[in-house]
Motif scaffolding. Structure first.
Motif, PDB file in Angstrom:
ATOM      1  N   TRP A 121       0.832  -1.190   0.000  1.00  0.00           N
ATOM      2  CA  TRP A 121       0.000   0.000   0.000  1.00  0.00           C
ATOM      3  C   TRP A 121       0.875   1.252   0.000  1.00  0.00           C
ATOM      4  CZ3 TRP A 121      -0.963   4.443   2.610  1.00  0.00           C
ATOM      5  CH2 TRP A 121      -2.157   5.092   2.324  1.00  0.00           C
ATOM      6  N   GLY A 122       0.529   2.206  -0.867  1.00  0.00           N
ATOM      7  CA  GLY A 122       1.244   3.477  -0.925  1.00  0.00           C
ATOM      8  C   GLY A 122       2.406   3.498  -1.894  1.00  0.00           C
ATOM      9  N   ASP A 123       2.831   2.353  -2.415  1.00  0.00           N
ATOM     10  CA  ASP A 123       3.929   2.337  -3.379  1.00  0.00           C
ATOM     11  C   ASP A 123       3.510   3.024  -4.667  1.00  0.00           C
ATOM     12  OD1 ASP A 123       5.615   0.952  -1.687  1.00  0.00           O
ATOM     13  OD2 ASP A 123       5.452  -0.959  -2.767  1.00  0.00           O
ATOM     14  N   SER A 124       4.441   3.730  -5.277  1.00  0.00           N
ATOM     15  CA  SER A 124       4.227   4.311  -6.594  1.00  0.00           C
ATOM     16  C   SER A 124       4.690   3.304  -7.632  1.00  0.00           C
ATOM     17  CB  SER A 124       5.015   5.607  -6.745  1.00  0.00           C
ATOM     18  OG  SER A 124       4.523   6.577  -5.851  1.00  0.00           O
ATOM     19  N   VAL A 125       3.861   3.071  -8.633  1.00  0.00           N
ATOM     20  CA  VAL A 125       4.168   2.090  -9.667  1.00  0.00           C
ATOM     21  C   VAL A 125       3.885   2.682 -11.045  1.00  0.00           C
ATOM     22  CG1 VAL A 125       3.732   0.066  -8.217  1.00  0.00           C
ATOM     23  CG2 VAL A 125       1.849   1.080  -9.521  1.00  0.00           C
ATOM     24  N   ARG A 126       4.415   2.011 -12.045  1.00  0.00           N
ATOM     25  CA  ARG A 126       4.126   2.359 -13.429  1.00  0.00           C
ATOM     26  C   ARG A 126       3.546   1.118 -14.086  1.00  0.00           C
ATOM     27  NH1 ARG A 126       8.155   3.299 -18.365  1.00  0.00           N
ATOM     28  NH2 ARG A 126       6.732   4.355 -19.764  1.00  0.00           N
ATOM     29  N   ILE A 127       2.543   1.309 -14.898  1.00  0.00           N
ATOM     30  CA  ILE A 127       1.961   0.193 -15.632  1.00  0.00           C
ATOM     31  C   ILE A 127       2.927  -0.137 -16.776  1.00  0.00           C
ATOM     32  CG2 ILE A 127      -0.060  -0.683 -16.844  1.00  0.00           C
ATOM     33  CD1 ILE A 127      -0.574   0.278 -13.906  1.00  0.00           C
ATOM     34  N   GLU A 149       1.243   4.555 -17.743  1.00  0.00           N
ATOM     35  CA  GLU A 149       0.776   5.507 -16.728  1.00  0.00           C
ATOM     36  C   GLU A 149       1.318   5.155 -15.348  1.00  0.00           C
ATOM     37  OE1 GLU A 149      -3.093   7.101 -16.599  1.00  0.00           O
ATOM     38  OE2 GLU A 149      -3.516   6.555 -18.686  1.00  0.00           O
ATOM     39  N   TYR A 150       1.439   6.181 -14.539  1.00  0.00           N
ATOM     40  CA  TYR A 150       1.859   6.015 -13.160  1.00  0.00           C
ATOM     41  C   TYR A 150       0.630   5.916 -12.271  1.00  0.00           C
ATOM     42  CZ  TYR A 150       6.460   7.157 -14.867  1.00  0.00           C
ATOM     43  OH  TYR A 150       7.641   7.132 -15.557  1.00  0.00           O
ATOM     44  N   GLU A 159       2.152  -8.836 -12.620  1.00  0.00           N
ATOM     45  CA  GLU A 159       2.973  -8.939 -13.822  1.00  0.00           C
ATOM     46  C   GLU A 159       2.862  -7.706 -14.722  1.00  0.00           C
ATOM     47  OE1 GLU A 159       0.078 -11.443 -16.834  1.00  0.00           O
ATOM     48  OE2 GLU A 159       1.473 -12.540 -15.581  1.00  0.00           O
ATOM     49  N   SER A 160       1.856  -6.880 -14.521  1.00  0.00           N
ATOM     50  CA  SER A 160       1.666  -5.688 -15.344  1.00  0.00           C
ATOM     51  C   SER A 160       2.192  -4.420 -14.677  1.00  0.00           C
ATOM     52  CB  SER A 160       0.182  -5.511 -15.688  1.00  0.00           C
ATOM     53  OG  SER A 160      -0.255  -6.562 -16.525  1.00  0.00           O
ATOM     54  N   LEU A 161       2.865  -4.565 -13.536  1.00  0.00           N
ATOM     55  CA  LEU A 161       3.375  -3.408 -12.807  1.00  0.00           C
ATOM     56  C   LEU A 161       4.900  -3.429 -12.731  1.00  0.00           C
ATOM     57  CD1 LEU A 161       0.940  -3.392  -9.759  1.00  0.00           C
ATOM     58  CD2 LEU A 161       0.773  -2.029 -11.842  1.00  0.00           C
ATOM     59  N   GLN A 162       5.463  -2.245 -12.627  1.00  0.00           N
ATOM     60  CA  GLN A 162       6.891  -2.112 -12.349  1.00  0.00           C
ATOM     61  C   GLN A 162       7.069  -0.980 -11.347  1.00  0.00           C
ATOM     62  OE1 GLN A 162       7.977  -1.354 -16.492  1.00  0.00           O
ATOM     63  NE2 GLN A 162       8.688   0.676 -15.903  1.00  0.00           N
ATOM     64  N   PRO A 163       8.190  -0.981 -10.623  1.00  0.00           N
ATOM     65  CA  PRO A 163       8.410   0.093  -9.666  1.00  0.00           C
ATOM     66  C   PRO A 163       8.479   1.458 -10.352  1.00  0.00           C
ATOM     67  CG  PRO A 163      10.020  -1.666  -9.361  1.00  0.00           C
ATOM     68  CD  PRO A 163       9.275  -1.945 -10.634  1.00  0.00           C
ATOM     69  N   PHE A 164       8.048   2.488  -9.658  1.00  0.00           N
ATOM     70  CA  PHE A 164       8.155   3.861 -10.156  1.00  0.00           C
ATOM     71  C   PHE A 164       9.621   4.229 -10.225  1.00  0.00           C
ATOM     72  CE2 PHE A 164       8.664   8.361  -9.203  1.00  0.00           C
ATOM     73  CZ  PHE A 164       7.882   8.932 -10.178  1.00  0.00           C
ATOM     74  N   GLU A 165      10.032   4.778 -11.351  1.00  0.00           N
ATOM     75  CA  GLU A 165      11.446   5.198 -11.509  1.00  0.00           C
ATOM     76  C   GLU A 165      11.529   6.604 -12.022  1.00  0.00           C
ATOM     77  OE1 GLU A 165      13.789   2.350 -13.617  1.00  0.00           O
ATOM     78  OE2 GLU A 165      12.728   0.708 -12.694  1.00  0.00           O
TER      79      GLU A 165
END
Length: 72
Positions: free
Chosen positions: A6-12, A24-25, A66-72
């Motif tokens: 919860w609260g993590d920023s991710v990118r699709i 999108e973020y 599988e459709s998410l990656q960490p926000f960079e």
């Protein structure tokens, strides 16, 4: 174990299906661990953790890990 919390920023991911809004973020606002997935709703998603993400426009949807990656 879920990769995000919860609260993590991710990118699709760019290779995600179009309905997940690739590129999108978003922020993780809910997590369902793989071991707690039960019921027909979850059968439409690939195995693994499922995340509810909220986009910048305040809309939200469930997206598989599988459709998410960490926000960079």
């Amino acid at each position: 174990m879920a990769r995000f919390t919860w609260g993590d920023s991710v990118r699709i991911r760019l290779d995600a299906p179009p309905n997940y809004r690739p590129g999108e973020y978003a922020a993780v606002v809910g997590v369902v661990e793989a071991t707690f997935r039960n019921g027909p709703y979850f059968d439409s998603f690939p195995p693994g953790a499922l995340y509810t993400v909220e986009y910048a426009d305040f809309s939200s949807q469930d997206v598989p890990e599988e459709s998410l990656q960490p926000f960079e």
